[in-house]
Design a protein around this motif. Structure first.
Motif, PDB file in Angstrom:
ATOM      1  N   THR A 306       0.810  -1.227   0.000  1.00  0.00           N
ATOM      2  CA  THR A 306       0.000   0.000   0.000  1.00  0.00           C
ATOM      3  C   THR A 306       0.841   1.274   0.000  1.00  0.00           C
ATOM      4  OG1 THR A 306      -0.134  -0.030   2.424  1.00  0.00           O
ATOM      5  CG2 THR A 306      -1.864  -1.188   1.213  1.00  0.00           C
ATOM      6  N   THR A 307       2.132   1.135  -0.254  1.00  0.00           N
ATOM      7  CA  THR A 307       3.038   2.288  -0.174  1.00  0.00           C
ATOM      8  C   THR A 307       2.587   3.436  -1.062  1.00  0.00           C
ATOM      9  OG1 THR A 307       4.875   0.772   0.250  1.00  0.00           O
ATOM     10  CG2 THR A 307       5.444   3.012  -0.407  1.00  0.00           C
ATOM     11  N   LYS A 308       2.216   3.135  -2.305  1.00  0.00           N
ATOM     12  CA  LYS A 308       1.841   4.186  -3.255  1.00  0.00           C
ATOM     13  C   LYS A 308       0.567   4.896  -2.808  1.00  0.00           C
ATOM     14  CE  LYS A 308       1.009   5.038  -8.175  1.00  0.00           C
ATOM     15  NZ  LYS A 308       0.757   4.424  -9.517  1.00  0.00           N
ATOM     16  N   ALA A 309      -0.439   4.130  -2.381  1.00  0.00           N
ATOM     17  CA  ALA A 309      -1.686   4.744  -1.907  1.00  0.00           C
ATOM     18  C   ALA A 309      -1.434   5.589  -0.666  1.00  0.00           C
ATOM     19  CB  ALA A 309      -2.729   3.669  -1.610  1.00  0.00           C
ATOM     20  N   ASN A 310      -0.578   5.102   0.222  1.00  0.00           N
ATOM     21  CA  ASN A 310      -0.275   5.847   1.452  1.00  0.00           C
ATOM     22  C   ASN A 310       0.457   7.153   1.148  1.00  0.00           C
ATOM     23  OD1 ASN A 310       0.570   2.828   3.368  1.00  0.00           O
ATOM     24  ND2 ASN A 310      -1.398   3.593   2.685  1.00  0.00           N
ATOM     25  N   ASN A 311       1.473   7.078   0.293  1.00  0.00           N
ATOM     26  CA  ASN A 311       2.369   8.222   0.109  1.00  0.00           C
ATOM     27  C   ASN A 311       1.922   9.200  -0.971  1.00  0.00           C
ATOM     28  OD1 ASN A 311       3.958   7.052   2.069  1.00  0.00           O
ATOM     29  ND2 ASN A 311       5.421   6.172   0.631  1.00  0.00           N
ATOM     30  N   ILE A 312       1.306   8.699  -2.034  1.00  0.00           N
ATOM     31  CA  ILE A 312       0.939   9.571  -3.158  1.00  0.00           C
ATOM     32  C   ILE A 312      -0.533   9.955  -3.113  1.00  0.00           C
ATOM     33  CG2 ILE A 312       0.810   9.741  -5.680  1.00  0.00           C
ATOM     34  CD1 ILE A 312       3.307   7.965  -5.809  1.00  0.00           C
ATOM     35  N   LEU A 313      -1.396   8.964  -2.928  1.00  0.00           N
ATOM     36  CA  LEU A 313      -2.829   9.274  -2.827  1.00  0.00           C
ATOM     37  C   LEU A 313      -3.145   9.949  -1.498  1.00  0.00           C
ATOM     38  CD1 LEU A 313      -5.590   8.992  -4.228  1.00  0.00           C
ATOM     39  CD2 LEU A 313      -5.814   6.726  -3.147  1.00  0.00           C
ATOM     40  N   GLY A 314      -2.352   9.647  -0.478  1.00  0.00           N
ATOM     41  CA  GLY A 314      -2.587  10.241   0.837  1.00  0.00           C
ATOM     42  C   GLY A 314      -3.698   9.549   1.595  1.00  0.00           C
ATOM     43  N   TRP A 315      -3.805   8.258   1.412  1.00  0.00           N
ATOM     44  CA  TRP A 315      -4.858   7.461   2.059  1.00  0.00           C
ATOM     45  C   TRP A 315      -4.241   6.260   2.742  1.00  0.00           C
ATOM     46  CZ3 TRP A 315      -5.585   2.315   1.137  1.00  0.00           C
ATOM     47  CH2 TRP A 315      -6.709   1.720   1.727  1.00  0.00           C
ATOM     48  N   LYS A 316      -4.813   5.863   3.880  1.00  0.00           N
ATOM     49  CA  LYS A 316      -4.335   4.677   4.576  1.00  0.00           C
ATOM     50  C   LYS A 316      -5.496   4.004   5.286  1.00  0.00           C
ATOM     51  CE  LYS A 316      -0.713   3.028   7.685  1.00  0.00           C
ATOM     52  NZ  LYS A 316       0.455   3.402   8.507  1.00  0.00           N
ATOM     53  N   ALA A 317      -5.535   2.671   5.223  1.00  0.00           N
ATOM     54  CA  ALA A 317      -6.559   1.920   5.951  1.00  0.00           C
ATOM     55  C   ALA A 317      -6.333   2.106   7.450  1.00  0.00           C
ATOM     56  CB  ALA A 317      -6.491   0.443   5.579  1.00  0.00           C
ATOM     57  N   GLU A 318      -7.403   2.389   8.175  1.00  0.00           N
ATOM     58  CA  GLU A 318      -7.296   2.677   9.607  1.00  0.00           C
ATOM     59  C   GLU A 318      -7.995   1.636  10.480  1.00  0.00           C
ATOM     60  OE1 GLU A 318      -8.927   6.577   9.912  1.00  0.00           O
ATOM     61  OE2 GLU A 318      -7.128   7.569   9.128  1.00  0.00           O
ATOM     62  N   LEU A 319      -8.932   0.890   9.909  1.00  0.00           N
ATOM     63  CA  LEU A 319      -9.733  -0.047  10.688  1.00  0.00           C
ATOM     64  C   LEU A 319      -9.186  -1.467  10.551  1.00  0.00           C
ATOM     65  CD1 LEU A 319     -13.148   1.499   9.646  1.00  0.00           C
ATOM     66  CD2 LEU A 319     -12.113   1.648  11.914  1.00  0.00           C
ATOM     67  N   SER A 320      -9.350  -2.278  11.590  1.00  0.00           N
ATOM     68  CA  SER A 320      -8.760  -3.609  11.638  1.00  0.00           C
ATOM     69  C   SER A 320      -9.720  -4.676  11.137  1.00  0.00           C
ATOM     70  CB  SER A 320      -8.364  -3.938  13.081  1.00  0.00           C
ATOM     71  OG  SER A 320      -9.540  -4.107  13.876  1.00  0.00           O
ATOM     72  N   LEU A 321      -9.191  -5.879  10.955  1.00  0.00           N
ATOM     73  CA  LEU A 321     -10.036  -7.022  10.601  1.00  0.00           C
ATOM     74  C   LEU A 321     -11.065  -7.279  11.694  1.00  0.00           C
ATOM     75  CD1 LEU A 321     -10.720  -9.459   8.776  1.00  0.00           C
ATOM     76  CD2 LEU A 321      -8.954 -10.751  10.010  1.00  0.00           C
ATOM     77  N   ASP A 322     -10.669  -7.178  12.945  1.00  0.00           N
ATOM     78  CA  ASP A 322     -11.624  -7.359  14.047  1.00  0.00           C
ATOM     79  C   ASP A 322     -12.744  -6.317  13.978  1.00  0.00           C
ATOM     80  OD1 ASP A 322     -10.135  -9.478  14.943  1.00  0.00           O
ATOM     81  OD2 ASP A 322      -9.479  -8.544  16.818  1.00  0.00           O
ATOM     82  N   ASP A 323     -12.385  -5.058  13.674  1.00  0.00           N
ATOM     83  CA  ASP A 323     -13.406  -4.009  13.512  1.00  0.00           C
ATOM     84  C   ASP A 323     -14.406  -4.398  12.427  1.00  0.00           C
ATOM     85  OD1 ASP A 323     -12.175  -2.288  15.379  1.00  0.00           O
ATOM     86  OD2 ASP A 323     -10.939  -1.353  13.825  1.00  0.00           O
ATOM     87  N   ALA A 324     -13.864  -4.876  11.303  1.00  0.00           N
ATOM     88  CA  ALA A 324     -14.713  -5.218  10.165  1.00  0.00           C
ATOM     89  C   ALA A 324     -15.641  -6.384  10.492  1.00  0.00           C
ATOM     90  CB  ALA A 324     -13.850  -5.560   8.949  1.00  0.00           C
ATOM     91  N   LEU A 325     -15.100  -7.414  11.120  1.00  0.00           N
ATOM     92  CA  LEU A 325     -15.906  -8.595  11.428  1.00  0.00           C
ATOM     93  C   LEU A 325     -16.954  -8.286  12.494  1.00  0.00           C
ATOM     94  CD1 LEU A 325     -13.077 -11.277  11.397  1.00  0.00           C
ATOM     95  CD2 LEU A 325     -14.847 -10.934   9.660  1.00  0.00           C
ATOM     96  N   ALA A 326     -16.595  -7.473  13.464  1.00  0.00           N
ATOM     97  CA  ALA A 326     -17.567  -7.095  14.502  1.00  0.00           C
ATOM     98  C   ALA A 326     -18.728  -6.302  13.888  1.00  0.00           C
ATOM     99  CB  ALA A 326     -16.884  -6.280  15.592  1.00  0.00           C
ATOM    100  N   SER A 327     -18.418  -5.387  12.970  1.00  0.00           N
ATOM    101  CA  SER A 327     -19.480  -4.589  12.339  1.00  0.00           C
ATOM    102  C   SER A 327     -20.335  -5.451  11.421  1.00  0.00           C
ATOM    103  CB  SER A 327     -18.884  -3.405  11.568  1.00  0.00           C
ATOM    104  OG  SER A 327     -18.086  -3.839  10.474  1.00  0.00           O
ATOM    105  N   ALA A 328     -19.697  -6.404  10.723  1.00  0.00           N
ATOM    106  CA  ALA A 328     -20.452  -7.309   9.846  1.00  0.00           C
ATOM    107  C   ALA A 328     -21.440  -8.150  10.667  1.00  0.00           C
ATOM    108  CB  ALA A 328     -19.508  -8.213   9.072  1.00  0.00           C
ATOM    109  N   TRP A 329     -21.025  -8.580  11.845  1.00  0.00           N
ATOM    110  CA  TRP A 329     -21.884  -9.386  12.708  1.00  0.00           C
ATOM    111  C   TRP A 329     -23.042  -8.551  13.258  1.00  0.00           C
ATOM    112  CZ3 TRP A 329     -24.043 -13.609  13.457  1.00  0.00           C
ATOM    113  CH2 TRP A 329     -24.507 -14.067  14.689  1.00  0.00           C
ATOM    114  N   LYS A 330     -22.754  -7.328  13.673  1.00  0.00           N
ATOM    115  CA  LYS A 330     -23.834  -6.439  14.158  1.00  0.00           C
ATOM    116  C   LYS A 330     -24.844  -6.160  13.041  1.00  0.00           C
ATOM    117  CE  LYS A 330     -20.997  -4.089  17.639  1.00  0.00           C
ATOM    118  NZ  LYS A 330     -20.229  -2.861  17.945  1.00  0.00           N
TER     119      LYS A 330
END
Length: 338
Positions: A306-330
């Motif tokens: 994700t180096t290019k997206a982080n450094n050039i696009l200025g975007w980075k994933a902030e949420l974890s797999l646990d966050d995603a799975l917990a929200s999917a279950w809710k």
């Protein structure tokens, strides 16, 4: 500026509409409701306080696409999600995928190239890399022969966009993303496939809640840590925000080329069994799963650099797999009234 989001009532599309409206964009959605529901409009409104404009259109109908752009002359930005997206189904029904995924793209670009300038964000996929030779996968990785008709439509789509960019005022960003999962933290929108799920996480949540009797794990003899396929699972809210960032980059004319490419992922690979174990941990539910034969079209592993997206696009994933799975279950619990 009005932004068109095609497939805007689908999983990633609806979350992107939310993020667009949250930062002040005026949005119109096209969706044919083949794998989505009008109820999603209410979910978007509940989160943002505003319901986007909506047009029910099958983008395979060329005249309908023409008529749309006559009605909405102020659309100069398009985020294009509308496509058939299941690897297995594409192997079984390739012509459906070529008609739907390529035809709709061509008709949209034909209308956009009539404008002096326009911005186009393409929902691409890590499937364009096939089984990449090195991990993590960078944007410079060779485009391998596609392992499924679905993957091939994404490769062809990218080539079409690059060709059109040379002779038009269309500036584009191709977002090659990995495996979107999760739901909005409000649980007003989430992933709700019609019929039997074709992606891992909704099949997990439907199994946990009792809709599916058993979860099939396709293959246990891959060259990975535990023998199951490895993927890069990215929270859909992070993914949606990347589309807004990419669009703003084009609007602000910060793009270095007419067509730019970015990988969107977390940079971490998780096996199917690791995802199952993580879900059991965050939900407190024990899953009934069974190892079965490999599935046609699946690659062994794929996770992003994700180096290019982080450094050039200025975007980075902030949420974890646990966050995603917990929200999917809710989300699953809310949808089923449990």
């Amino acid at each position: 500026m009005k932004i068109l989001v095609t497939g805007g009532l689908g999983f990633i599309g609806s979350h992107t509409v939310v993020e667009l409206q949250n930062v002040g964009f005026d949005v119109v959605v096209i969706d044919d409701l083949s794998n989505s529901s009008l109820d999603v409009l209410n979910g978007i409104e509940a989160i943002t306080g505003k319901k986007p404009d909506f047009e029910k259109i099958d983008l395979r109908e060329k005249q309908a696409v023409k008529d749309f752009f006559v009605k909405y002359t102020d659309v100069t930005g398009v985020i294009h999600f509308a496509a058939s997206k299941a690897v297995g189904e594409s192997v079984e029904n390739p012509l459906l995928y070529y008609e739907n995924n390529i035809g709709s793209l061509v008709y949209l670009l034909q209308e956009l190239q009539k404008k002096q300038e326009s911005h186009f964000i393409f929902s691409s996929s890590c499937t364009v890399y096939g089984q990449a030779e090195k991990m993590p996968i960078t944007e410079e990785a060779p485009i391998q022969g596609a392992m499924s008709p679905y993957g091939n439509t994404k490769q062809i789509g990218e080539e079409i966009i690059k060709d059109v960019a040379k002779v038009s005022g269309i500036n584009s960003v191709l977002l090659r993303y990995f495996n979107p999962v999760g739901a909005h933290p409000s649980v007003n929108i989430g992933e709700l496939p019609l019929g039997v799920p074709l992606n891992l996480v909704p099949f997990i949540t439907q199994t946990a809640i009792g809709i599916r009797e058993q979860l099939s794990v396709f293959g246990s003899d891959y060259q990975t840590t535990d023998g199951t396929c490895v993927r890069d699972y990215i929270h859909v809210v992070d993914l949606a925000k990347a589309h807004v960032t990419a669009l703003q980059r084009l609007i602000d004319k910060k793009n270095a080329e007419k067509v730019e490419v970015f990988n969107l992922g977390t940079g971490t690979g998780n096996s199917v069994l690791e995802v199952i174990n993580a879900f059991e941990k965050v939900s407190g539910q024990k899953l009934n799963y069974k190892i079965v034969d490999r599935r046609a079209g699946d690659v062994t592993e794929a996770y992003a650099d994700t180096t290019k997206a982080n450094n050039i696009l200025g975007w980075k994933a902030e949420l974890s797999l646990d966050d995603a799975l917990a929200s999917a279950w809710k989300w699953e619990q809310k949808v089923r009234g449990k």
